[in-house]
Scaffold this active site. Structure first.
Site, mmCIF file in Angstrom:
data_model
loop_
_atom_site.group_PDB
_atom_site.id
_atom_site.type_symbol
_atom_site.label_atom_id
_atom_site.label_comp_id
_atom_site.label_asym_id
_atom_site.label_seq_id
_atom_site.Cartn_x
_atom_site.Cartn_y
_atom_site.Cartn_z
ATOM 1 C CE LYS A 16 62.149 29.687 0.732
ATOM 2 N NZ LYS A 16 62.063 28.986 2.040
ATOM 3 N NE ARG A 90 64.279 35.240 2.220
ATOM 4 C CZ ARG A 90 64.618 34.046 2.640
ATOM 5 N NH1 ARG A 90 64.362 33.660 3.854
ATOM 6 N NH2 ARG A 90 65.271 33.248 1.853
ATOM 7 N NE ARG A 129 68.512 22.938 4.847
ATOM 8 C CZ ARG A 129 67.960 24.124 4.598
ATOM 9 N NH1 ARG A 129 67.225 24.302 3.517
ATOM 10 N NH2 ARG A 129 68.128 25.112 5.453
ATOM 11 N NE ARG A 161 70.956 27.059 5.077
ATOM 12 C CZ ARG A 161 69.864 27.528 4.466
ATOM 13 N NH1 ARG A 161 69.521 27.068 3.287
ATOM 14 N NH2 ARG A 161 69.130 28.453 5.038
ATOM 15 N NE ARG A 172 66.678 29.795 8.513
ATOM 16 C CZ ARG A 172 66.925 28.556 8.088
ATOM 17 N NH1 ARG A 172 67.575 27.704 8.874
ATOM 18 N NH2 ARG A 172 66.554 28.172 6.900
#
Ligand code: AP5
Ligand code: MG
Length: 222
Positions: A16, A90, A129, A161, A172
């Site tokens: 996203k 969400r 990431r 992160r 998640r």
């Protein structure tokens, strides 16, 4: 030209943020990224940041009442001529709140862009990431920076992160499937859902989204 009021849906790691970075430039849209805004609040230790921290670090959603007013104010302040929302709504409660707000303003959503990716792809992507404090995104294998751990764009250090630890990613994903995935049906029933295969190369995903938006604009003019 008609305004574009867009939301990006999809599991963690679907791409996203990666696609938003291109689309905001393509269409000159203000980018409103809920996760980035919340991380900024955390960093600055605001009241909201302190409240949001434990939910985010555990892979849970921050409660609707904290999120809805933050985002709707942003849309009011910055989204007069269109917007690109990443990570909001969400939950069905958030989607209803956005719809009511747009009705009040006499506006409507152009499309919900859903980028799909299976859980195993997400786990692989998020373990590699890296990002800088300005939110520029990399992947150690799929999209590496020119120099290890340094952002190509602003020279800032790249970090992982906190919520990208595999156990938190699993949480998640579970949260996504339970609370957010039903929004695909929600927007499909309203004729707004457009789906994209997030496992494709990021340039192909981008081309597909651009082509879809160009068609939507043409249809609006007919
Ligand atoms: P948020 O920051 O929004 O996280 P997320 O939805 O879990 O999504 P990510 O940012 O992890 O993934 P992405 O889809 O943006 O993927 P990316 O482009 O980085 O939210 C964080 C937390 O904040 C939530 O868990 C929650 O606690 C809270 N929160 C946020 N919004 C909320 C709300 N509305 N209500 C309540 N709580 C909320 O890509 C991932 C990696 O893959 C990168 O390394 C990238 O380089 C790579 N990549 C991207 N595309 C490709 C491709 N096509 N091929 C190969 N690699 C690719
Ligand atoms: Mg993101």
């Amino acid at each position: 030209m008609s305004e574009l009021n867009l939301i990006l849906l999809g599991p963690p790691g679907a791409g996203k943020g990666t696609q938003a970075d291109k689309l905001k430039d393509d269409f000159g849209l203000p980018y409103i990224g809920t996760g980035d805004l919340l991380r900024k609040h955390k960093e600055e230790e605001t009241d909201l940041g302190r409240e949001a921290k434990s939910y985010m670090d555990n892979g849970d959603l921050v409660p609707d009442d904290l999120i809805i007013s933050m985002i709707l104010h942003k849309v009011e302040d910055e989204g007069d001529d269109g917007f690109l929302l990443d990570g909001f709504p969400r939950t069905v409660g958030q989607a209803d709140a956005l719809s009511e707000e747009l009705d009040k303003l006499g506006r409507r959503l152009t499309a919900a862009l859903s980028i799909d990716a299976p859980d195993e792809v997400v786990l692989q992507r998020l373990s590699g990431r890296r990002q800088c404090s300005n939110g520029h995104l990399y992947h150690v294998e799929f999209d590496p920076p020119k120099h290890p751990d340094v952002c190509d764009q602003d020279g800032k250090p790249l970090v992982r992160r906190k919520d990208d630890e595999p156990d938190t990613v699993k949480k998640r994903l579970a949260t996504y499937h339970k609370a957010t995935e039903p929004l695909k049906d929600y927007y499909d029933e309203r004729g707004l859902l457009r789906r994209f295969d997030g496992t494709r190369d990021k340039t192909e995903v981008h081309d597909h989204i651009r082509a879809t938006l160009a068609t939507l604009r043409l249809e609006e003019r007919l």
